[in-house]
Design a protein around this motif. Structure first.
Motif, PDB file in Angstrom:
ATOM      1  N   GLU A   1      26.928  26.922 -11.855  1.00  0.00           N
ATOM      2  CA  GLU A   1      27.332  25.910 -10.885  1.00  0.00           C
ATOM      3  C   GLU A   1      26.506  26.079  -9.620  1.00  0.00           C
ATOM      4  N   ASP A   2      26.168  24.963  -8.987  1.00  0.00           N
ATOM      5  CA  ASP A   2      25.354  25.033  -7.776  1.00  0.00           C
ATOM      6  C   ASP A   2      26.228  25.268  -6.539  1.00  0.00           C
ATOM      7  N   TYR A   3      25.569  25.640  -5.450  1.00  0.00           N
ATOM      8  CA  TYR A   3      26.297  25.978  -4.232  1.00  0.00           C
ATOM      9  C   TYR A   3      27.021  24.774  -3.652  1.00  0.00           C
ATOM     10  N   GLU A   4      26.506  23.558  -3.853  1.00  0.00           N
ATOM     11  CA  GLU A   4      27.191  22.373  -3.332  1.00  0.00           C
ATOM     12  C   GLU A   4      28.546  22.187  -4.013  1.00  0.00           C
ATOM     13  N   GLY A   5      28.616  22.474  -5.293  1.00  0.00           N
ATOM     14  CA  GLY A   5      29.886  22.384  -6.011  1.00  0.00           C
ATOM     15  C   GLY A   5      30.892  23.397  -5.485  1.00  0.00           C
ATOM     16  N   VAL A   6      30.397  24.600  -5.222  1.00  0.00           N
ATOM     17  CA  VAL A   6      31.263  25.647  -4.683  1.00  0.00           C
ATOM     18  C   VAL A   6      31.761  25.248  -3.294  1.00  0.00           C
ATOM     19  N   LEU A   7      30.866  24.715  -2.469  1.00  0.00           N
ATOM     20  CA  LEU A   7      31.261  24.297  -1.125  1.00  0.00           C
ATOM     21  C   LEU A   7      32.279  23.158  -1.158  1.00  0.00           C
ATOM     22  N   GLU A   8      32.135  22.249  -2.099  1.00  0.00           N
ATOM     23  CA  GLU A   8      33.086  21.146  -2.210  1.00  0.00           C
ATOM     24  C   GLU A   8      34.481  21.662  -2.548  1.00  0.00           C
ATOM     25  N   ARG A   9      34.568  22.684  -3.327  1.00  0.00           N
ATOM     26  CA  ARG A   9      35.868  23.265  -3.674  1.00  0.00           C
ATOM     27  C   ARG A   9      36.422  24.130  -2.550  1.00  0.00           C
ATOM     28  N   PHE A  10      35.522  24.685  -1.731  1.00  0.00           N
ATOM     29  CA  PHE A  10      35.945  25.577  -0.661  1.00  0.00           C
ATOM     30  C   PHE A  10      36.761  24.848   0.407  1.00  0.00           C
ATOM     31  N   ARG A  13      40.456  24.187  -0.348  1.00  0.00           N
ATOM     32  CA  ARG A  13      41.144  25.474  -0.477  1.00  0.00           C
ATOM     33  C   ARG A  13      41.339  26.122   0.890  1.00  0.00           C
TER      34      ARG A  13
END
Length: 163
Positions: A1-10, A13
């Protein structure tokens, strides 16, 4: 998974956790619709009136048992109405607030005072500050001055660690 996907979930949360913790500081049980707006209104009130963050939570908790005109305006009216709807009402809110809102924090001007006294060979200020900070959620007789924000002449512009 790319960092943009992680940031979108962050972001969602983070907001969920942030508003849960802030809700606890306000004595809110659970997470009801409008609670995030109540938290935001409280922070805006503190900013608009330039109130001390730490002390204001304690003063707000004290309002639970008091009658009369609200000390914190429309916010207080909304807040009391909200906590009155939760299980345990105001008593539960007061207990929650006492558990999560410290009475005293290590304020820069108090730490500075202890350091300056120590440099002059007087460690009593340090020991007293250490005693107060060992029980930050307890009001300690005769030591209320440790919960006070700095006066105009006590503001610390640069700390010993350079921050």
């Amino acid at each position: 998974e790319d960092y943009e996907g992680v940031l979108e979930r962050f972001q969602p949360r983070f907001e969920e956790e942030y508003f849960a913790r802030m809700g606890a500081k306000l004595g809110l049980a659970g997470n009801e619709e409008g609670d995030s707006g109540l938290v935001t209104a409280w922070l805006q009130y503190l900013q608009d009136h330039q109130l001390d963050y730490t002390r204001s939570f304690g003063e707000l908790a004290d309002r639970i048992a008091q009658e009369g005109a609200p000390r914190f305006g429309e916010f207080e009216t909304r807040w009391l109405a909200r906590i009155d709807t939760q299980p345990g009402g105001r008593q539960t809110a007061a207990g929650q607030m006492a558990r999560v809102n410290p009475v005293v924090i290590p304020r820069n001007h108090q730490v500075e005072r202890a350091i300056r006294a120590a440099f002059e060979g007087d460690f009593s200020v340090f020991h007293e500050l250490r005693k107060v900070l060992a029980e930050p959620f307890t009001r300690q007789e005769g030591l209320d001055h440790y919960s006070e924000p700095p006066g105009e002449h006590e503001r610390v512009e640069v700390t010993f660690c350079g921050t």
